[in-house]
Design a protein around this motif. Structure first.
Motif, PDB file in Angstrom:
ATOM      1  N   PHE A 153      19.823   2.708  11.336  1.00  0.00           N
ATOM      2  CA  PHE A 153      19.026   1.992  12.071  1.00  0.00           C
ATOM      3  C   PHE A 153      20.070   1.068  13.090  1.00  0.00           C
ATOM      4  CE2 PHE A 153      16.444  -1.677  13.335  1.00  0.00           C
ATOM      5  CZ  PHE A 153      15.541  -1.130  14.491  1.00  0.00           C
ATOM      6  N   VAL A 154      20.885   0.204  12.432  1.00  0.00           N
ATOM      7  CA  VAL A 154      21.908  -0.214  13.005  1.00  0.00           C
ATOM      8  C   VAL A 154      23.317  -0.292  12.162  1.00  0.00           C
ATOM      9  CG1 VAL A 154      20.434  -2.052  14.546  1.00  0.00           C
ATOM     10  CG2 VAL A 154      21.318  -2.870  12.317  1.00  0.00           C
ATOM     11  N   ALA A 155      24.222  -0.479  12.684  1.00  0.00           N
ATOM     12  CA  ALA A 155      25.462  -0.296  11.833  1.00  0.00           C
ATOM     13  C   ALA A 155      25.446  -0.959  10.655  1.00  0.00           C
ATOM     14  CB  ALA A 155      26.668  -0.676  12.719  1.00  0.00           C
ATOM     15  N   GLY A 156      25.633  -0.362   9.612  1.00  0.00           N
ATOM     16  CA  GLY A 156      25.679  -1.026   8.074  1.00  0.00           C
ATOM     17  C   GLY A 156      24.490  -1.491   7.713  1.00  0.00           C
ATOM     18  N   LEU A 157      23.269  -1.192   7.962  1.00  0.00           N
ATOM     19  CA  LEU A 157      22.141  -1.680   7.569  1.00  0.00           C
ATOM     20  C   LEU A 157      21.516  -0.737   6.434  1.00  0.00           C
ATOM     21  CD1 LEU A 157      18.908  -2.932   9.543  1.00  0.00           C
ATOM     22  CD2 LEU A 157      18.610  -1.253   7.656  1.00  0.00           C
ATOM     23  N   PRO A 158      21.533  -1.418   5.247  1.00  0.00           N
ATOM     24  CA  PRO A 158      21.136  -0.565   3.869  1.00  0.00           C
ATOM     25  C   PRO A 158      19.616  -0.404   3.623  1.00  0.00           C
ATOM     26  CG  PRO A 158      21.772  -2.537   3.219  1.00  0.00           C
ATOM     27  CD  PRO A 158      21.851  -2.818   4.799  1.00  0.00           C
ATOM     28  N   PHE A 159      18.958   0.754   3.597  1.00  0.00           N
ATOM     29  CA  PHE A 159      17.246   0.978   2.912  1.00  0.00           C
ATOM     30  C   PHE A 159      17.786   0.979   1.543  1.00  0.00           C
ATOM     31  CE2 PHE A 159      17.588   2.024   7.450  1.00  0.00           C
ATOM     32  CZ  PHE A 159      16.209   1.738   7.916  1.00  0.00           C
ATOM     33  N   MET A 160      16.999   0.090   0.756  1.00  0.00           N
ATOM     34  CA  MET A 160      17.169   0.203  -0.657  1.00  0.00           C
ATOM     35  C   MET A 160      15.717   0.345  -1.276  1.00  0.00           C
ATOM     36  SD  MET A 160      19.463  -3.426  -0.840  1.00  0.00           S
ATOM     37  CE  MET A 160      18.491  -4.096   0.467  1.00  0.00           C
ATOM     38  N   TYR A 161      15.488   1.180  -2.420  1.00  0.00           N
ATOM     39  CA  TYR A 161      14.415   1.342  -3.032  1.00  0.00           C
ATOM     40  C   TYR A 161      14.653   0.787  -4.443  1.00  0.00           C
ATOM     41  CZ  TYR A 161      11.048   4.813  -4.606  1.00  0.00           C
ATOM     42  OH  TYR A 161       9.739   5.322  -4.972  1.00  0.00           O
ATOM     43  N   GLN A 162      13.599   0.160  -4.824  1.00  0.00           N
ATOM     44  CA  GLN A 162      13.356  -0.445  -5.884  1.00  0.00           C
ATOM     45  C   GLN A 162      13.385   0.276  -7.129  1.00  0.00           C
ATOM     46  OE1 GLN A 162      10.113  -3.204  -6.636  1.00  0.00           O
ATOM     47  NE2 GLN A 162      11.165  -4.835  -7.810  1.00  0.00           N
ATOM     48  N   MET A 163      14.438   0.135  -8.355  1.00  0.00           N
ATOM     49  CA  MET A 163      14.539   0.861  -9.329  1.00  0.00           C
ATOM     50  C   MET A 163      13.402   0.573 -10.619  1.00  0.00           C
ATOM     51  SD  MET A 163      18.661   1.420  -9.498  1.00  0.00           S
ATOM     52  CE  MET A 163      18.463   2.046 -10.979  1.00  0.00           C
ATOM     53  N   VAL A 164      12.112   0.550 -10.347  1.00  0.00           N
ATOM     54  CA  VAL A 164      11.204   0.488 -11.316  1.00  0.00           C
ATOM     55  C   VAL A 164      10.244   1.524 -11.303  1.00  0.00           C
ATOM     56  CG1 VAL A 164      11.573  -2.086 -11.418  1.00  0.00           C
ATOM     57  CG2 VAL A 164       9.648  -0.954  -9.713  1.00  0.00           C
ATOM     58  N   GLU A 165       9.097   1.829 -11.947  1.00  0.00           N
ATOM     59  CA  GLU A 165       8.418   2.634 -12.014  1.00  0.00           C
ATOM     60  C   GLU A 165       7.275   2.483 -10.591  1.00  0.00           C
ATOM     61  OE1 GLU A 165       8.590   0.393 -14.223  1.00  0.00           O
ATOM     62  OE2 GLU A 165       8.662   1.206 -16.349  1.00  0.00           O
ATOM     63  N   ARG A 166       6.905   3.637 -10.162  1.00  0.00           N
ATOM     64  CA  ARG A 166       6.091   3.549  -9.104  1.00  0.00           C
ATOM     65  C   ARG A 166       5.089   2.380  -8.888  1.00  0.00           C
ATOM     66  NH1 ARG A 166       5.559   6.978  -4.663  1.00  0.00           N
ATOM     67  NH2 ARG A 166       7.081   8.522  -5.573  1.00  0.00           N
ATOM     68  N   GLU A 167       4.246   2.190 -10.022  1.00  0.00           N
ATOM     69  CA  GLU A 167       3.109   1.238  -9.970  1.00  0.00           C
ATOM     70  C   GLU A 167       3.700  -0.215 -10.028  1.00  0.00           C
ATOM     71  OE1 GLU A 167       3.755   2.752 -14.223  1.00  0.00           O
ATOM     72  OE2 GLU A 167       3.627   3.785 -12.195  1.00  0.00           O
ATOM     73  N   ARG A 168       5.009  -0.357 -10.238  1.00  0.00           N
ATOM     74  CA  ARG A 168       5.489  -1.670 -10.081  1.00  0.00           C
ATOM     75  C   ARG A 168       6.114  -1.989  -8.857  1.00  0.00           C
ATOM     76  NH1 ARG A 168       9.361  -2.798 -14.536  1.00  0.00           N
ATOM     77  NH2 ARG A 168       9.602  -4.645 -13.563  1.00  0.00           N
ATOM     78  N   GLN A 169       6.421  -1.121  -8.000  1.00  0.00           N
ATOM     79  CA  GLN A 169       7.173  -1.152  -6.800  1.00  0.00           C
ATOM     80  C   GLN A 169       6.321  -2.146  -5.864  1.00  0.00           C
ATOM     81  OE1 GLN A 169       7.986   2.820  -5.403  1.00  0.00           O
ATOM     82  NE2 GLN A 169       9.774   3.073  -6.630  1.00  0.00           N
ATOM     83  N   ILE A 170       7.455  -3.125  -5.348  1.00  0.00           N
ATOM     84  CA  ILE A 170       6.969  -4.007  -4.194  1.00  0.00           C
ATOM     85  C   ILE A 170       6.567  -3.133  -3.115  1.00  0.00           C
ATOM     86  CG2 ILE A 170       7.861  -5.916  -2.523  1.00  0.00           C
ATOM     87  CD1 ILE A 170       9.297  -6.990  -4.984  1.00  0.00           C
ATOM     88  N   GLN A 171       5.540  -3.222  -2.349  1.00  0.00           N
ATOM     89  CA  GLN A 171       4.890  -2.896  -0.998  1.00  0.00           C
ATOM     90  C   GLN A 171       4.424  -3.733  -0.282  1.00  0.00           C
ATOM     91  OE1 GLN A 171       3.622   1.264  -1.219  1.00  0.00           O
ATOM     92  NE2 GLN A 171       3.896   1.156  -3.346  1.00  0.00           N
ATOM     93  N   VAL A 172       4.902  -3.797   0.981  1.00  0.00           N
ATOM     94  CA  VAL A 172       4.353  -4.598   1.996  1.00  0.00           C
ATOM     95  C   VAL A 172       4.292  -3.998   3.564  1.00  0.00           C
ATOM     96  CG1 VAL A 172       4.910  -6.849   1.080  1.00  0.00           C
ATOM     97  CG2 VAL A 172       6.618  -5.702   2.343  1.00  0.00           C
ATOM     98  N   PRO A 173       3.189  -3.956   4.203  1.00  0.00           N
ATOM     99  CA  PRO A 173       3.492  -3.548   5.366  1.00  0.00           C
ATOM    100  C   PRO A 173       4.174  -4.159   6.328  1.00  0.00           C
ATOM    101  CG  PRO A 173       1.600  -4.729   5.509  1.00  0.00           C
ATOM    102  CD  PRO A 173       2.259  -4.811   3.893  1.00  0.00           C
ATOM    103  N   LYS A 174       4.821  -3.334   7.353  1.00  0.00           N
ATOM    104  CA  LYS A 174       5.538  -4.088   8.470  1.00  0.00           C
ATOM    105  C   LYS A 174       4.838  -5.020   9.280  1.00  0.00           C
ATOM    106  CE  LYS A 174       7.463  -0.193   9.980  1.00  0.00           C
ATOM    107  NZ  LYS A 174       8.198   0.641  10.705  1.00  0.00           N
ATOM    108  N   TYR A 175       5.308  -5.808  10.273  1.00  0.00           N
ATOM    109  CA  TYR A 175       4.625  -6.718  11.169  1.00  0.00           C
ATOM    110  C   TYR A 175       3.700  -5.705  11.922  1.00  0.00           C
ATOM    111  CZ  TYR A 175       6.933 -11.050  10.504  1.00  0.00           C
ATOM    112  OH  TYR A 175       7.248 -12.599  10.155  1.00  0.00           O
ATOM    113  N   LEU A 176       2.573  -6.373  12.408  1.00  0.00           N
ATOM    114  CA  LEU A 176       1.857  -5.607  13.283  1.00  0.00           C
ATOM    115  C   LEU A 176       2.469  -5.067  14.639  1.00  0.00           C
ATOM    116  CD1 LEU A 176      -1.510  -7.840  13.110  1.00  0.00           C
ATOM    117  CD2 LEU A 176      -1.026  -5.579  11.617  1.00  0.00           C
ATOM    118  N   ARG A 177       3.313  -5.903  15.051  1.00  0.00           N
ATOM    119  CA  ARG A 177       4.243  -5.737  16.189  1.00  0.00           C
ATOM    120  C   ARG A 177       5.759  -6.009  15.826  1.00  0.00           C
ATOM    121  NH1 ARG A 177       3.015  -8.447  21.120  1.00  0.00           N
ATOM    122  NH2 ARG A 177       1.788  -9.913  20.111  1.00  0.00           N
TER     123      ARG A 177
END
Length: 292
Positions: A153-177
């Protein structure tokens, strides 16, 4: 899951592991790209991993596209048959000043773009994920490790995935804009992915805090950046550590002097062992990080 292979022009081969992101899909992608890289095939120019896919750039005058395709299909078969696939990687502690004044000030400037203008990003994320307080949400965010699934996306930005069961993963929508401003080194979250904004700029992820640790620096001033200006690489495991304002300010001082060190340990990750008991395996990973 069976890969889908698609050629992109004359020089690219796209490999889709699965339509949705999951730890098994990510692990299969890492296993395949690691084996491909180790083969050092003539004509292979670049391997670009993503969350549940990867793309290969090659020179068709050196390696025929169909030869590369067959080689990858053989690698996929080998990975599928192996019961002992392990990823040699590293686990890294990243300090985070949660609920900090800088992301909070930025949030106030962009509340009309948020799902809940009357709430903070942390309070909103805590509520929709079923936590009764911001403190409980921060604990959930920081207590389990995260996989770096891709960098971009930009230089060095990490995308990270939480290492827990799917039902325990944190999920939030992005800003509307999207915002037109995000503080440098903001720890954010959008969908199921966490990230760290390596530079100041636009962004749409919910903002949870900031880290004092530079993760992109072309001058490579920090000890952990001596090998490359971008710190993270796919396969890294991240453990967040909540810190307070004095600890944050001291770390910033060390970073300004080029003397900030991070806790980093080599580790061997087994997908099979993780799937058998995620909580116990995460504890073993954290023990590696803090074992000395």
């Amino acid at each position: 899951m069976q890969c889908r292979y698609t050629f992109g022009g004359d020089e690219h081969l796209f490999v889709e592991i699965d339509e949705s992101m999951s730890l098994p899909a990510f692990f299969k992608s890492m296993a395949m790209t690691s084996r491909l890289q180790a083969m050092a095939l003539p004509g292979l120019k670049e391997i670009c991993p993503a969350n549940a896919s990867f793309q290969v750039r090659f020179d068709p005058d050196v390696i025929h596209p169909e030869v590369l395709l067959r080689q990858l299909q053989e690698i996929e078969e080998e990975v599928g048959k192996s019961a002992s696939n392990e990823l040699q990687t590293r686990i890294i502690e990243i300090p985070v000043f949660y609920d900090d004044p800088w992301t909070n000030e930025t949030q106030l400037r962009f509340r009309e773009r948020h799902q809940d203008p009357s709430s903070t990003d942390l309070a909103y994320a805590a509520r929709i994920n079923g936590y009764d307080s911001v403190a409980a949400f921060i604990n959930a965010h920081a207590s389990s490790p995260w996989f770096v699934s891709m960098v971009g996306f930009v230089a060095g930005l990490p995308f990270m995935y939480q290492m827990v069961e799917r039902e325990r993963q944190i999920q939030v929508p992005k800003y509307l804009r999207p915002r037109t401003d995000t503080p440098k080194l903001t720890v954010g979250h959008g969908g199921c992915f966490g990230c760290i904004y390596s530079v100041r700029g636009a962004g749409g992820y919910q903002m949870f805090g900031v880290t004092p640790a530079p993760i992109f620096d072309h001058a490579q001033r920090q000890p952990y950046l001596k090998d490359f200006m971008c710190f993270f690489r796919p396969g890294d495991i991240v453990k967040f550590k909540p810190i307070n304002l004095p600890e944050y300010e001291e770390a910033v001082r060390l970073a300004d002097e080029g003397q900030l060190s991070l806790r980093i340990r080599p580790v061997s990750f087994s997908m099979a062992a993780f799937e058998e008991d995620p909580a116990a395996y995460n504890r073993s990973l954290i023990e590696v990080l803090y074992g000395d």
